[in-house]
Design a protein around this motif. Structure first.
Motif, PDB file in Angstrom:
ATOM      1  N   HIS A 180      26.324  71.695  23.277  1.00 34.08           N
ATOM      2  CA  HIS A 180      26.556  73.239  22.970  1.00 34.08           C
ATOM      3  C   HIS A 180      27.194  73.099  21.234  1.00 34.08           C
ATOM      4  O   HIS A 180      27.936  72.379  20.943  1.00 34.08           O
ATOM      5  CB  HIS A 180      27.561  73.818  23.631  1.00 34.08           C
ATOM      6  CG  HIS A 180      26.800  74.567  24.704  1.00 34.08           C
ATOM      7  ND1 HIS A 180      26.169  75.696  24.669  1.00 34.08           N
ATOM      8  CD2 HIS A 180      26.811  74.084  26.124  1.00 34.08           C
ATOM      9  CE1 HIS A 180      25.844  76.125  25.938  1.00 34.08           C
ATOM     10  NE2 HIS A 180      26.071  75.144  26.686  1.00 34.08           N
ATOM     11  N   ALA A 181      27.219  74.448  20.675  1.00 36.35           N
ATOM     12  CA  ALA A 181      27.693  74.696  19.400  1.00 36.35           C
ATOM     13  C   ALA A 181      29.231  75.183  19.936  1.00 36.35           C
ATOM     14  O   ALA A 181      29.397  75.928  21.032  1.00 36.35           O
ATOM     15  CB  ALA A 181      27.115  75.637  18.758  1.00 36.35           C
ATOM     16  N   VAL A 182      30.307  74.429  19.350  1.00 30.77           N
ATOM     17  CA  VAL A 182      31.710  74.809  19.847  1.00 30.77           C
ATOM     18  C   VAL A 182      32.337  75.763  18.687  1.00 30.77           C
ATOM     19  O   VAL A 182      32.652  75.411  17.657  1.00 30.77           O
ATOM     20  CB  VAL A 182      32.525  73.582  19.948  1.00 30.77           C
ATOM     21  CG1 VAL A 182      33.832  73.746  20.274  1.00 30.77           C
ATOM     22  CG2 VAL A 182      31.804  72.552  20.770  1.00 30.77           C
ATOM     23  N   THR A 183      32.445  76.949  19.177  1.00 29.76           N
ATOM     24  CA  THR A 183      32.999  77.948  18.105  1.00 29.76           C
ATOM     25  C   THR A 183      34.754  78.299  18.140  1.00 29.76           C
ATOM     26  O   THR A 183      35.128  78.793  17.500  1.00 29.76           O
ATOM     27  CB  THR A 183      32.284  79.315  18.639  1.00 29.76           C
ATOM     28  OG1 THR A 183      32.799  79.666  20.289  1.00 29.76           O
ATOM     29  CG2 THR A 183      31.079  79.321  18.577  1.00 29.76           C
ATOM     30  N   LEU A 184      35.113  77.350  19.203  1.00 28.41           N
ATOM     31  CA  LEU A 184      36.705  77.375  19.289  1.00 28.41           C
ATOM     32  C   LEU A 184      37.385  76.142  18.549  1.00 28.41           C
ATOM     33  O   LEU A 184      36.797  75.113  18.723  1.00 28.41           O
ATOM     34  CB  LEU A 184      37.273  77.443  20.809  1.00 28.41           C
ATOM     35  CG  LEU A 184      36.889  78.773  21.591  1.00 28.41           C
ATOM     36  CD1 LEU A 184      37.205  78.406  22.837  1.00 28.41           C
ATOM     37  CD2 LEU A 184      37.611  79.840  21.059  1.00 28.41           C
ATOM     38  N   PRO A 185      38.514  76.087  17.806  1.00 24.06           N
ATOM     39  CA  PRO A 185      39.052  75.098  17.527  1.00 24.06           C
ATOM     40  C   PRO A 185      39.672  74.190  18.479  1.00 24.06           C
ATOM     41  O   PRO A 185      39.776  74.828  19.816  1.00 24.06           O
ATOM     42  CB  PRO A 185      40.233  75.666  16.698  1.00 24.06           C
ATOM     43  CG  PRO A 185      40.548  76.994  17.373  1.00 24.06           C
ATOM     44  CD  PRO A 185      39.073  77.588  17.680  1.00 24.06           C
ATOM     45  N   ALA A 186      39.888  73.115  18.313  1.00 22.38           N
ATOM     46  CA  ALA A 186      40.136  72.221  19.338  1.00 22.38           C
ATOM     47  C   ALA A 186      41.329  72.381  20.120  1.00 22.38           C
ATOM     48  O   ALA A 186      41.428  72.243  21.438  1.00 22.38           O
ATOM     49  CB  ALA A 186      40.315  70.450  18.717  1.00 22.38           C
ATOM     50  N   ARG A 187      42.263  73.110  19.457  1.00 29.13           N
ATOM     51  CA  ARG A 187      43.428  73.118  20.072  1.00 29.13           C
ATOM     52  C   ARG A 187      43.599  74.499  21.247  1.00 29.13           C
ATOM     53  O   ARG A 187      44.373  74.478  22.019  1.00 29.13           O
ATOM     54  CB  ARG A 187      44.565  73.793  19.025  1.00 29.13           C
ATOM     55  CG  ARG A 187      44.308  75.187  18.258  1.00 29.13           C
ATOM     56  CD  ARG A 187      45.184  75.500  17.151  1.00 29.13           C
ATOM     57  NE  ARG A 187      44.985  76.779  16.715  1.00 29.13           N
ATOM     58  CZ  ARG A 187      44.429  76.685  15.534  1.00 29.13           C
ATOM     59  NH1 ARG A 187      43.660  75.836  15.001  1.00 29.13           N
ATOM     60  NH2 ARG A 187      43.959  78.109  14.937  1.00 29.13           N
ATOM     61  N   GLN A 188      42.363  75.353  21.133  1.00 26.38           N
ATOM     62  CA  GLN A 188      42.093  76.130  22.275  1.00 26.38           C
ATOM     63  C   GLN A 188      41.180  75.603  23.368  1.00 26.38           C
ATOM     64  O   GLN A 188      40.892  76.459  24.352  1.00 26.38           O
ATOM     65  CB  GLN A 188      41.529  77.441  21.528  1.00 26.38           C
ATOM     66  CG  GLN A 188      42.186  78.149  20.484  1.00 26.38           C
ATOM     67  CD  GLN A 188      41.692  79.287  20.066  1.00 26.38           C
ATOM     68  OE1 GLN A 188      40.913  79.894  20.495  1.00 26.38           O
ATOM     69  NE2 GLN A 188      42.274  79.726  18.736  1.00 26.38           N
ATOM     70  N   LEU A 189      40.898  74.541  23.528  1.00 22.59           N
ATOM     71  CA  LEU A 189      39.947  73.876  24.441  1.00 22.59           C
ATOM     72  C   LEU A 189      40.965  73.461  25.544  1.00 22.59           C
ATOM     73  O   LEU A 189      42.033  72.998  25.225  1.00 22.59           O
ATOM     74  CB  LEU A 189      39.039  72.740  23.807  1.00 22.59           C
ATOM     75  CG  LEU A 189      37.934  73.197  22.912  1.00 22.59           C
ATOM     76  CD1 LEU A 189      37.282  72.015  22.421  1.00 22.59           C
ATOM     77  CD2 LEU A 189      37.043  74.155  23.373  1.00 22.59           C
ATOM     78  N   PRO A 190      40.500  73.324  26.864  1.00 23.46           N
ATOM     79  CA  PRO A 190      41.266  72.640  27.884  1.00 23.46           C
ATOM     80  C   PRO A 190      41.801  71.220  27.353  1.00 23.46           C
ATOM     81  O   PRO A 190      41.145  70.447  26.823  1.00 23.46           O
ATOM     82  CB  PRO A 190      40.420  72.584  29.017  1.00 23.46           C
ATOM     83  CG  PRO A 190      39.393  73.609  28.613  1.00 23.46           C
ATOM     84  CD  PRO A 190      39.267  73.814  27.301  1.00 23.46           C
ATOM     85  N   GLY A 191      42.858  70.970  27.851  1.00 20.56           N
ATOM     86  CA  GLY A 191      43.471  69.556  27.465  1.00 20.56           C
ATOM     87  C   GLY A 191      42.692  68.424  27.554  1.00 20.56           C
ATOM     88  O   GLY A 191      42.820  67.470  26.594  1.00 20.56           O
ATOM     89  N   ALA A 192      41.884  68.320  28.712  1.00 19.59           N
ATOM     90  CA  ALA A 192      41.195  67.025  28.859  1.00 19.59           C
ATOM     91  C   ALA A 192      39.914  66.898  28.071  1.00 19.59           C
ATOM     92  O   ALA A 192      39.223  65.954  28.236  1.00 19.59           O
ATOM     93  CB  ALA A 192      40.982  66.845  30.439  1.00 19.59           C
ATOM     94  N   ILE A 193      39.483  68.294  27.503  1.00 19.50           N
ATOM     95  CA  ILE A 193      38.215  68.470  26.857  1.00 19.50           C
ATOM     96  C   ILE A 193      38.027  67.640  25.516  1.00 19.50           C
ATOM     97  O   ILE A 193      39.038  68.013  24.623  1.00 19.50           O
ATOM     98  CB  ILE A 193      37.797  69.590  26.944  1.00 19.50           C
ATOM     99  CG1 ILE A 193      37.351  70.230  28.459  1.00 19.50           C
ATOM    100  CG2 ILE A 193      36.364  69.962  26.030  1.00 19.50           C
ATOM    101  CD1 ILE A 193      36.408  69.568  29.023  1.00 19.50           C
ATOM    102  N   ARG A 194      37.003  67.011  25.198  1.00 25.12           N
ATOM    103  CA  ARG A 194      36.774  66.437  23.893  1.00 25.12           C
ATOM    104  C   ARG A 194      35.481  66.862  23.344  1.00 25.12           C
ATOM    105  O   ARG A 194      34.686  66.974  23.924  1.00 25.12           O
ATOM    106  CB  ARG A 194      36.771  64.832  23.914  1.00 25.12           C
ATOM    107  CG  ARG A 194      38.363  64.307  24.333  1.00 25.12           C
ATOM    108  CD  ARG A 194      39.621  64.615  23.215  1.00 25.12           C
ATOM    109  NE  ARG A 194      40.634  64.266  23.761  1.00 25.12           N
ATOM    110  CZ  ARG A 194      41.640  64.960  24.448  1.00 25.12           C
ATOM    111  NH1 ARG A 194      41.371  66.187  24.775  1.00 25.12           N
ATOM    112  NH2 ARG A 194      42.769  64.331  24.791  1.00 25.12           N
ATOM    113  N   THR A 195      35.225  66.795  22.211  1.00 22.68           N
ATOM    114  CA  THR A 195      34.114  67.159  21.596  1.00 22.68           C
ATOM    115  C   THR A 195      33.751  66.447  20.340  1.00 22.68           C
ATOM    116  O   THR A 195      34.772  65.920  19.725  1.00 22.68           O
ATOM    117  CB  THR A 195      33.890  68.767  20.976  1.00 22.68           C
ATOM    118  OG1 THR A 195      35.002  68.873  19.992  1.00 22.68           O
ATOM    119  CG2 THR A 195      34.313  69.668  22.208  1.00 22.68           C
TER     120      THR A 195
END
Length: 208
Positions: free
Chosen positions: A41-56
């Motif tokens: 997917h295209a990730v529109t959120l900054p990494a700090r706003q993603l769930p803790g275990a999620i990596r992109t």
């Protein structure tokens, strides 16, 4: 295409490829819940706003091509610029508001004064291609790696968009603690295949 290439490189690894009818938030939730191991997917959120275990990790920089019929004013162009497209309607029926696709094209349209037309029901790619082939005005944008098949009689043209080249940034999303033995190989394969053209002038959305 990248997954097919991965399968050819690692034919003994079983792949269960599924299509999710979900935006990036729902797809990320499915990864977090363990329903799927990874998603594109295209990730529109900054990494700090993603769930803790999620990596992109960004793995695909998808360039655009203009898709037009033989009677369109740009049909014989070898390449077109976003500025040239401002004079022509870009037809993209079925793009749902609130999705990352919509966010991308909203920003692209604002940056270059494009007219993105969402009017019309969606009858599938075959109907879309037939409409474009028969029109002197309709045009759409397609990813350069997107595969379309049409009859020779359509004489459709795929024209690169350059100077700058709009790029749709697509990422792989996964859980950092996922123990699946093939996930690391997939990530390495995708990162090794990502190529950036040296010196190429590109445009990306601010959230990329």
């Amino acid at each position: 295409m990248l997954l097919q290439d991965f399968h050819r490189t690692h034919p003994r690894i079983e792949l269960d490829v599924v299509t999710l009818d979900a935006d990036v938030h729902a797809a990320t939730a499915a990864v977090e819940a363990g329903t799927i191991d990874a998603t594109f997917h295209a990730v529109t959120l900054p990494a700090r706003q993603l769930p803790g275990a999620i990596r992109t990790a960004r793995v695909i920089d998808e360039h655009h091509e203009l898709l037009v019929g033989p009677r369109h004013a740009l049909a014989n162009a070898r390449a077109v610029t976003p500025a040239q497209l401002a004079e022509h309607r870009i037809w993209m029926p079925g793009m749902a508001a609130g999705t990352e696709w919509a966010a991308y094209y909203d920003e692209l349209a604002a940056a270059f004064g494009l007219t993105i037309d969402l009017v019309g029901p969606v009858f599938g790619n075959e109907a879309l291609l037939a409409e474009i082939a028969d029109s002197a005005e309709l045009a759409t944008l397609a990813g350069e790696r997107t595969r379309y098949l049409w009859p020779d009689s359509y004489d459709l043209r795929r024209i690169p968009v350059r100077d700058p080249a709009p790029v749709y940034p697509m990422s792989l999303i996964w859980r950092d603690d996922n123990p699946h033995p093939a996930l690391r190989k997939l990530r390495h394969h995708l990162s090794s295949r990502r190529v950036e053209a040296p010196g190429e002038k590109v445009w990306m959305p601010k959230w990329a």
